[in-house]
Scaffold this active site. Structure first.
Site, PDB file in Angstrom:
ATOM      1  N   CYS A 114       0.813  -1.227   0.000  1.00  0.00           N
ATOM      2  CA  CYS A 114       0.000   0.000   0.000  1.00  0.00           C
ATOM      3  C   CYS A 114       0.846   1.278   0.000  1.00  0.00           C
ATOM      4  O   CYS A 114       0.556   2.225  -0.737  1.00  0.00           O
ATOM      5  CB  CYS A 114      -0.950  -0.030   1.185  1.00  0.00           C
ATOM      6  SG  CYS A 114      -0.162  -0.497   2.726  1.00  0.00           S
ATOM      7  N   HIS A 124      -3.226   6.102   4.874  1.00  0.00           N
ATOM      8  CA  HIS A 124      -1.827   6.204   5.292  1.00  0.00           C
ATOM      9  C   HIS A 124      -1.253   7.567   4.889  1.00  0.00           C
ATOM     10  O   HIS A 124      -1.501   8.045   3.774  1.00  0.00           O
ATOM     11  CB  HIS A 124      -0.974   5.150   4.583  1.00  0.00           C
ATOM     12  CG  HIS A 124      -1.207   3.737   5.029  1.00  0.00           C
ATOM     13  ND1 HIS A 124      -2.025   3.391   6.075  1.00  0.00           N
ATOM     14  CD2 HIS A 124      -0.681   2.584   4.548  1.00  0.00           C
ATOM     15  CE1 HIS A 124      -1.996   2.065   6.218  1.00  0.00           C
ATOM     16  NE2 HIS A 124      -1.199   1.552   5.313  1.00  0.00           N
TER      17      HIS A 124
END
Ligand code: A2P
Length: 348
Positions: free
Chosen positions: A133, A247
């Site tokens: 990711c 994130h």
């Protein structure tokens, strides 16, 4: 190549997981042409119903026969199951987009972020890896800059949401927050430390030789592959922070020659998959609360890195929904590009 009169049949392996649910959501939201979806998970979930395009679809247990009649299988059930079942899916004639780390560093398996290296996807590829990711999100912001100047060094720090460790970690963050607010004792079961009102070094195991954890090593080696910069020096520190989703990544990017922040900002502004959020007057920059649920990666705090007086280094702050661009959305974009028979970038 997909025939509009005969749309593909798609399977999702790990359909009940944090990413699996988002894979189904992306197929629905994007209106991806398909003739049907098979939802696969463990025996524990067999019979569970998930909504899709106005119907309720029953989850089936993953078996060796799950891929009969499947054109594209989207895998998100962990590397062990990918290693076991991806070859079975390929033998059954399906093409596989794998979200696990199982094949990402295999030279004959393309590792694709459509906005960054979509042109590396070949229409006859049968097994494609979806990156980690952080690597996926960072590469969306780095690719437009790599087209302006050669990147010669990268330093990164990450601020990674609880859902990167699965749905159970998010629930633990909620429970821990409640317990602390109520002055009650709390013992974490999923993550190694209490995340509520705290942050800590990413929970992946540390390599005793280098001192880097598994997440950091993946980010470094995968970014080098996606950016086709095999020797790029990269340093990264990955931190788990108490937010449910999206994130953050602080990036310091060194180029071969000086690059002004304004030139970089202009390139980022027009780039696919990115939204510049860089309002210095209002002190408004990328935040997880604004990136969650969004396809676009947010980028801001674009400025010269004063730690390098040569003017060759820029810093910026990037936030992306790691369940979408960092996982499910990227996989669905790859599948769509395969079906369209064109480079992924054109379809992203
Ligand atoms: P299940 O919900 O039935 O356990 P996450 O990444 O959020 O932990 O999700 C993991 C996904 O992988 C879930 O859909 C989970 O299904 C699935 N999974 C885990 N173990 C197996 C297994 N042995 N066979 C098939 N699917 C599995």
């Amino acid at each position: 190549m997909s025939n509009p009169a005969n749309p593909p049949f798609i399977a999702i392996v790990g359909a009940t997981g944090a990413v699996g649910v988002e894979l189904l959501g992306c197929l629905e939201r994007r209106g991806t042409p398909l003739s049907g979806v098979r939802l696969l998970a463990s025996a524990r979930s067999a019979g569970r119903l998930l909504p899709f395009r106005g119907a309720m679809l029953a989850v089936e247990e993953l078996t060796e026969h799950s891929f009969d009649g499947v054109d594209i299988a989207l895998f998100s059930a962990g590397a062990t199951l990918s290693r076991q079942y991806a070859p079975i899916a390929l033998r059954a004639g399906a093409r596989v987009v794998d979200n696990s780390s199982a094949f990402r560093m295999q030279a004959d398996v393309p590792l694709i972020v459509p906005e960054a290296n979509g042109d590396a996807l070949r229409t006859d590829d049968r097994l494609i890896a979806n990156p980690n990711c952080v690597a996926a999100i960072a590469s969306v912001a780095l690719a437009p800059l790599a087209r302006l100047r050669a990147i010669t060094r990268l330093n990164m720090a990450t601020y990674q949401a609880a859902s990167g460790a699965g749905a159970a970690a998010v629930e633990e963050l909620r429970q821990g927050t409640r317990a602390i607010l109520a002055n009650e004792p709390f013992e974490p079961q999923v993550l190694p430390h209490t995340l509520a009102f705290n942050f800590f070094s990413h929970n992946a195991a540390i390599d005793p030789d280098s001192g880097y954890n598994g997440e950091e090593l993946k980010v470094m080696e995968e970014l080098r592959r996606i950016l086709t910069l095999p020797g790029l020096p990269i340093g990264v520190t990955c931190i788990r922070v108490p937010v449910p989703r999206a994130h953050g990544i602080s990036l310091s990017v060194e180029f071969d020659t000086p690059l002004a922040a304004d030139e970089a900002r202009a390139a980022l502004q027009g780039a696919p998959g990115l939204r510049v959020v860089d309002d210095r007057a209002a002190n408004h920059f990328p935040m997880p609360s604004e990136a969650s649920g969004q396809d676009d990666v947010l980028v801001g705090r674009i400025r010269s890195d004063l730690g390098d007086p040569s003017g060759r280094t820029l810093t910026m702050f990037v936030v992306g929904d790691q369940l979408l661009k960092g996982a499910a959305l990227n996989a669905v974009q790859i599948a769509e590009a395969l079906l369209a028979g064109s480079p992924a970038l054109a379809e992203a």
